[in-house]
Every structure is written in C-alpha cells, then in structure tokens.
Design a protein around this motif. Structure first.
Motif, PDB file in Angstrom:
ATOM      1  N   ARG A  76       0.835  -1.213   0.000  1.00 31.77           N
ATOM      2  CA  ARG A  76       0.000   0.000   0.000  1.00 31.77           C
ATOM      3  C   ARG A  76       0.864   1.255   0.000  1.00 31.77           C
ATOM      4  N   ILE A  77       1.810   1.361   0.921  1.00 39.24           N
ATOM      5  CA  ILE A  77       2.648   2.557   1.019  1.00 39.24           C
ATOM      6  C   ILE A  77       3.537   2.676  -0.216  1.00 39.24           C
ATOM      7  N   SER A  78       4.037   1.551  -0.730  1.00 37.59           N
ATOM      8  CA  SER A  78       4.890   1.581  -1.920  1.00 37.59           C
ATOM      9  C   SER A  78       4.128   2.116  -3.131  1.00 37.59           C
ATOM     10  N   ALA A  79       2.866   1.716  -3.279  1.00 36.26           N
ATOM     11  CA  ALA A  79       2.059   2.197  -4.399  1.00 36.26           C
ATOM     12  C   ALA A  79       1.812   3.699  -4.296  1.00 36.26           C
ATOM     13  N   VAL A  80       1.501   4.186  -3.106  1.00 36.06           N
ATOM     14  CA  VAL A  80       1.272   5.624  -2.914  1.00 36.06           C
ATOM     15  C   VAL A  80       2.556   6.403  -3.187  1.00 36.06           C
ATOM     16  N   LEU A  81       3.682   5.887  -2.694  1.00 37.32           N
ATOM     17  CA  LEU A  81       4.971   6.531  -2.952  1.00 37.32           C
ATOM     18  C   LEU A  81       5.266   6.577  -4.444  1.00 37.32           C
ATOM     19  N   GLY A  82       4.960   5.480  -5.156  1.00 35.01           N
ATOM     20  CA  GLY A  82       5.168   5.449  -6.599  1.00 35.01           C
ATOM     21  C   GLY A  82       4.315   6.469  -7.324  1.00 35.01           C
ATOM     22  N   GLY A  83       3.066   6.622  -6.911  1.00 27.16           N
ATOM     23  CA  GLY A  83       2.198   7.614  -7.536  1.00 27.16           C
ATOM     24  C   GLY A  83       2.703   9.030  -7.331  1.00 27.16           C
ATOM     25  N   LEU A  84       3.209   9.334  -6.134  1.00 30.44           N
ATOM     26  CA  LEU A  84       3.739  10.671  -5.859  1.00 30.44           C
ATOM     27  C   LEU A  84       5.011  10.949  -6.665  1.00 30.44           C
ATOM     28  N   LEU A  85       5.894   9.952  -6.769  1.00 29.90           N
ATOM     29  CA  LEU A  85       7.108  10.131  -7.557  1.00 29.90           C
ATOM     30  C   LEU A  85       6.784  10.322  -9.037  1.00 29.90           C
ATOM     31  N   THR A  86       5.797   9.585  -9.540  1.00 30.59           N
ATOM     32  CA  THR A  86       5.382   9.754 -10.930  1.00 30.59           C
ATOM     33  C   THR A  86       4.869  11.170 -11.169  1.00 30.59           C
ATOM     34  N   LEU A  87       4.074  11.676 -10.253  1.00 30.56           N
ATOM     35  CA  LEU A  87       3.565  13.044 -10.356  1.00 30.56           C
ATOM     36  C   LEU A  87       4.707  14.054 -10.355  1.00 30.56           C
ATOM     37  N   VAL A  88       5.645  13.899  -9.430  1.00 29.27           N
ATOM     38  CA  VAL A  88       6.783  14.830  -9.346  1.00 29.27           C
ATOM     39  C   VAL A  88       7.614  14.790 -10.631  1.00 29.27           C
ATOM     40  N   GLY A  89       7.881  13.582 -11.153  1.00 25.31           N
ATOM     41  CA  GLY A  89       8.675  13.458 -12.367  1.00 25.31           C
ATOM     42  C   GLY A  89       8.011  14.112 -13.565  1.00 25.31           C
ATOM     43  N   MET A  90       6.707  13.910 -13.714  1.00 26.01           N
ATOM     44  CA  MET A  90       5.995  14.494 -14.843  1.00 26.01           C
ATOM     45  C   MET A  90       5.911  16.016 -14.738  1.00 26.01           C
ATOM     46  N   VAL A  91       5.695  16.516 -13.533  1.00 29.79           N
ATOM     47  CA  VAL A  91       5.659  17.974 -13.346  1.00 29.79           C
ATOM     48  C   VAL A  91       7.038  18.571 -13.637  1.00 29.79           C
ATOM     49  N   ALA A  92       8.099  17.897 -13.222  1.00 28.25           N
ATOM     50  CA  ALA A  92       9.450  18.386 -13.520  1.00 28.25           C
ATOM     51  C   ALA A  92       9.724  18.369 -15.021  1.00 28.25           C
ATOM     52  N   ALA A  93       9.190  17.353 -15.727  1.00 31.78           N
ATOM     53  CA  ALA A  93       9.360  17.298 -17.182  1.00 31.78           C
ATOM     54  C   ALA A  93       8.653  18.458 -17.872  1.00 31.78           C
ATOM     55  N   PHE A  94       7.602  18.988 -17.251  1.00 28.91           N
ATOM     56  CA  PHE A  94       6.887  20.145 -17.798  1.00 28.91           C
ATOM     57  C   PHE A  94       7.828  21.339 -17.950  1.00 28.91           C
ATOM     58  N   PHE A  95       8.787  21.468 -17.031  1.00 28.28           N
ATOM     59  CA  PHE A  95       9.709  22.607 -17.051  1.00 28.28           C
ATOM     60  C   PHE A  95      11.002  22.308 -17.814  1.00 28.28           C
ATOM     61  N   ALA A  96      11.193  21.071 -18.276  1.00 23.45           N
ATOM     62  CA  ALA A  96      12.445  20.695 -18.956  1.00 23.45           C
ATOM     63  C   ALA A  96      12.537  21.377 -20.321  1.00 23.45           C
ATOM     64  N   LYS A  97      13.710  21.867 -20.635  1.00 26.55           N
ATOM     65  CA  LYS A  97      13.943  22.553 -21.912  1.00 26.55           C
ATOM     66  C   LYS A  97      14.936  21.817 -22.811  1.00 26.55           C
ATOM     67  N   SER A  98      15.422  20.659 -22.348  1.00 27.33           N
ATOM     68  CA  SER A  98      16.390  19.884 -23.138  1.00 27.33           C
ATOM     69  C   SER A  98      16.178  18.406 -22.867  1.00 27.33           C
ATOM     70  N   ILE A  99      16.824  17.581 -23.697  1.00 22.56           N
ATOM     71  CA  ILE A  99      16.727  16.134 -23.507  1.00 22.56           C
ATOM     72  C   ILE A  99      17.310  15.727 -22.160  1.00 22.56           C
ATOM     73  N   ASP A 100      18.380  16.409 -21.736  1.00 27.17           N
ATOM     74  CA  ASP A 100      18.985  16.073 -20.442  1.00 27.17           C
ATOM     75  C   ASP A 100      17.989  16.268 -19.309  1.00 27.17           C
ATOM     76  N   GLY A 101      17.208  17.353 -19.357  1.00 30.02           N
ATOM     77  CA  GLY A 101      16.203  17.593 -18.329  1.00 30.02           C
ATOM     78  C   GLY A 101      15.096  16.554 -18.356  1.00 30.02           C
ATOM     79  N   VAL A 102      14.682  16.135 -19.565  1.00 26.67           N
ATOM     80  CA  VAL A 102      13.640  15.115 -19.692  1.00 26.67           C
ATOM     81  C   VAL A 102      14.151  13.773 -19.189  1.00 26.67           C
TER      82      VAL A 102
END
Length: 452
Positions: A76-102
């Motif tokens: 249960r906790i692992s799944a919730v942690l995975g969902g939060l990390l996925t959200l953080v990664g996708m939001v960070a990709a929103f601000f990426a301006k290069s392949i390195d950032g993505v």
C-alpha cells in the motif's frame, strides 16, 4: 484457516481490479512521446532514445530497492509513494527545456515511481492468489494492453492539443490517481504475518514463554532488510531462476526496441503520426485478449506456464525479424502489431506465476526485484542500440533483426528451466504453517488465562 480466507476469493478480486487499474494508468506509451521529443528538441535519434531507455532501465534496475522497500513498507505505502514520484517526475518534465532535463525528470524520477507501482501491483497479486494465480496475473497484465489501447491515441491527442509540456503535466495528474489504487491494497496475509513473526519464530517463542514470559516484539525494519539480503543470495544461487532471468533480460532488450522505435519505423515507411500511434492501439487490443487467454491456459497443468513462455517468446522473436520485410504499408503494420500483441502479451503475464513457482511466495518480492534488476540492463541498452544501428545503416531493418534474435535466444534458454527447477513450498502450505503456529499460540495464551 482464518488468516488466508481471502486467498483466491473475496477481497482478492478487489485487489486484482485495483492493481489492473494501476497497471493501466502507469503504462504510458513512450514511443509516441519519443517521436514528439525528436520533433521538439531535435537532439538526434540516439540521444533521444535514452529517454525511453532510462525510463525502462530505472524502472527495472531499481527493482532491488523497490522490492526491498515493498517488503519493509508494504504494498500500500509503496504504491502511494510510486504515484507521488510519478507526479513529481511528470511535473518536472513540464519545465524541462532539453533532452537532459527530460532524462532526469521523465526518465529517472517518473521511472522510479513507475518501478514502485509495478512492484507493488505485481507482489500484492501474488500474495492474494494461489490456485488462480496464472489467470489473475494474465488479467492484471492485460492492463498493459489496455494502457496501450487507451494511452497511444490519448497521448497523441494531448500532444496535438496541449503540446509536449502540457502533455507531461496532464500525464502527471493521471499518474497521481495510482495513489487511490494503492490505498485499496489491504495488507495481505503474508504482509500481516511478516510484520509480526514468521511461523518458525512463533513456535520458538512459544517454547521460551513456558520458561519465562516475554513481550511480543515486532520484527524491525533492519531485520527485514537483512532477511531480504539473505533471500537475494538464495535466489541468485537458483540455476532455474537465473535461466529465467536471462531469458527475461533478452526479452526486455528486444521488446524495448519495439516499444520505443515502432512509431519512427512506421513513419519511415510513409505512415502518418496519427496512424503510427494507432499501431499501439492494435497491439493493446490483442495483448488484452492474449493476457486473459494465456491466464486460462496457464492454469491447465497439462500445458503449464513454462511451455507457454518458451513458445510465445520464440514466435514473437520470429515476427519481429520478419517485420521489416512484411510491414511496408500501414495495413501491413497494423496486421503485424495485432499478431505481435498476441504473442508478446503472454510472457509478461507469466512473470508472476513463474517467479512464485521458482522461488516461492515468501521470496516473491525479492525474486521479482532481482528479475527486474538484471532485465533492466536489456531495457536500458535496447533503444540506444537500435538508434545507433539506425544511424549507421540508415534503416531499422538490422535493429529489428537484432531485436527478434534476442527474443529467440531467450526462448531457447528457457528450455532449461524445468530441468534445474527446485521444489519450493506452496502458498497453501506456507499459510497453513502460519495458521497452525498462530492457532497454537492462541491456545497457549488461553490456557494460561484459564489457569490464572
């Protein structure tokens, strides 16, 4: 048998539905995103290919970490942690301006989150099913086909409507819904017992209690981590398990090439971007059907999951090698993807029952983590290798030939699995031992209470 009353029935089916939904949500279509990255960032096929390979590689190479934390924290906790990390990664990709950032955001952070999601969904299903495990695993992994069926046209529509950055942001919001799925993962009987004491520990403590009363002590996180390390050494010494790991690694190497480079291959043959995304839809539909049918077939002892894994993997490899010769038009590509989805949906559906069969339910999380860790090397190297061959040769023909050849070799390696297979305790006997120990402990406590 109160401890495992939900095995194969009751709440087990609720867990199966929510784990299926979790697989659907995190199964993003990386190939469509890869095409958009090539158009928007224009940093070359090889470098752009690292985005998908880092995503898959992180998801797999961090499997020992995600499986160990799943052992300690629970699904249960692992799944919730995975969902939060996925959200953080996708939001960070929103601000990426290069392949390195993505690569850092979408590839690594979101890849780690998806790794937690995949591990928790697979392990919880293995804990709740025994007799119907092949069927349950096939149904669960059909969520991958449903993800391709829904995801490819959805991602293409999001890219056309909101652009690359907007698509990352919306995918992050969709991925956050896996937290809701994870909250439905009620701790399994195995997790409940692992959180207190193992059957052997209970029996030993009963003897000690006749001499001196001792308070019940929960197993510490450090002890459970040390136990996981010991389990890793045990599964790595299992020859049949390592043969399966090598087979699965070669499957990952070849499969990742298809998933990442299929749209580019189709477009090089004159197919439009919208139609190339539809190829994943065709593959997803047949993968759903194949996963369910493979689950039913795997439940038949006369067939068995090992035979199905070997046969389907070999046929899938031959199909990939023939693809450049027979898929010159969109209609032919659609036919290829439909047939390929039938044979590629099976090996993934058999992962859970095969690992349980080779190492046992007690070491399921550890075995699953080791499979994904070693197989992650194949997923990591496959797409850049195909991109390099594409740059050198100017076509995907050689890349697809290498991809199909890897699957064929993996199929041949799996022939040796039944030869070296070790006997492992069944899930029923494992839970029965737990119940007998707990029942005996309750009897002793009751007798002491009456004596007082």
């Amino acid at each position: 048998m109160a401890v495992h009353k939900n095995i194969d029935r009751g709440y087990a089916w609720v867990v199966l539905v929510t784990s299926w939904l979790q697989v659907v949500i995190f199964y993003y279509t990386t190939g469509v995103v890869n095409t958009a990255l090539l158009e928007n960032m224009q940093e070359g096929v090889v470098k752009t290919s690292w985005v998908g390979s880092i995503l898959y590689g992180t998801m797999m190479l961090t499997a020992p970490v995600t499986s160990s934390l799943t052992n300690v924290l629970g699904c249960r906790i692992s799944a919730v942690l995975g969902g939060l990390l996925t959200l953080v990664g996708m939001v960070a990709a929103f601000f990426a301006k290069s392949i390195d950032g993505v690569i850092v955001s979408y590839g690594f952070i979101a890849g780690l989150g998806i790794g937690f999601l995949e591990t928790s969904a697979t392990v919880i299903t293995g804990h709740y099913f025994q007799k119907y495990l092949p069927l349950a695993s096939g149904l669960q992994m059909s969520g991958g086909g449903a993800g391709m069926f829904i995801g490819a046209p959805l991602v293409r529509w999001l890219l056309d409507s909101f652009g690359l950055s907007g698509t990352f942001l919306i995918l992050g919001a969709i991925g956050a819904n896996t937290c809701v799925c994870g909250m439905m993962f009620r701790p399994s009987p195995h997790e409940q017992q692992a959180g207190t004491k193992t059957p052997g520990d209970v029996t030993r403590n009963l003897v000690d209690q006749e001499v001196e009363e001792q308070p019940e002590v929960r197993t510490s996180c450090l002890q459970r981590l040390l136990s996981t390390v010991s389990e890793m050494r045990t599964v790595l010494s299992n020859v049949s398990f390592m043969l399966y790991v090598l087979s699965y690694t070669l499957w990952g190497f070849g499969e990742s090439i298809i998933y990442v480079h299929l749209p580019n291959f189709a477009e090089s043959k004159g197919t439009s971007q919208q139609n190339s995304a539809m190829l994943y839809t065709a593959m997803g539909i047949t993968s759903i059907i194949a996963g369910v049918l493979a689950g039913f077939a795997g439940n038949d002892p006369a067939i068995g999951v090992f035979m199905l894994h070997t046969g389907m993997l070999g046929v899938a490899g031959v199909l990939i090698m023939m693809c450049p010769l027979l898929a010159s038009s969109f209609t032919q590509q659609l036919l290829f993807c439909s047939i390929y989805g039938i044979y590629s949906g099976g090996p993934m559906a058999f992962l859970n029952p095969i690992v349980v069969d080779l190492v046992g339910v007690k070491q399921l999380a550890t075995g699953y983590g080791m499979v994904n860790f070693i197989a992650g090397l194949g997923l990591l190297l496959g797409p850049p290798f195909a991109g390099f061959i594409m740059d050198v040769s100017g076509s995907y023909d050689v890349s697809f030939a290498c991809s199909g050849g890897a699957l064929v070799i993996g199929s041949l390696l799996s022939l040796g699995i039944p030869i070296f297979k070790r006997p492992v305790p069944s899930k029923v006997s494992y839970y029965r031992e737990m119940d007998m120990a707990v029942s005996e402990e309750h009897t002793v406590v009751a007798c002491e209470t009456e004596g007082q």
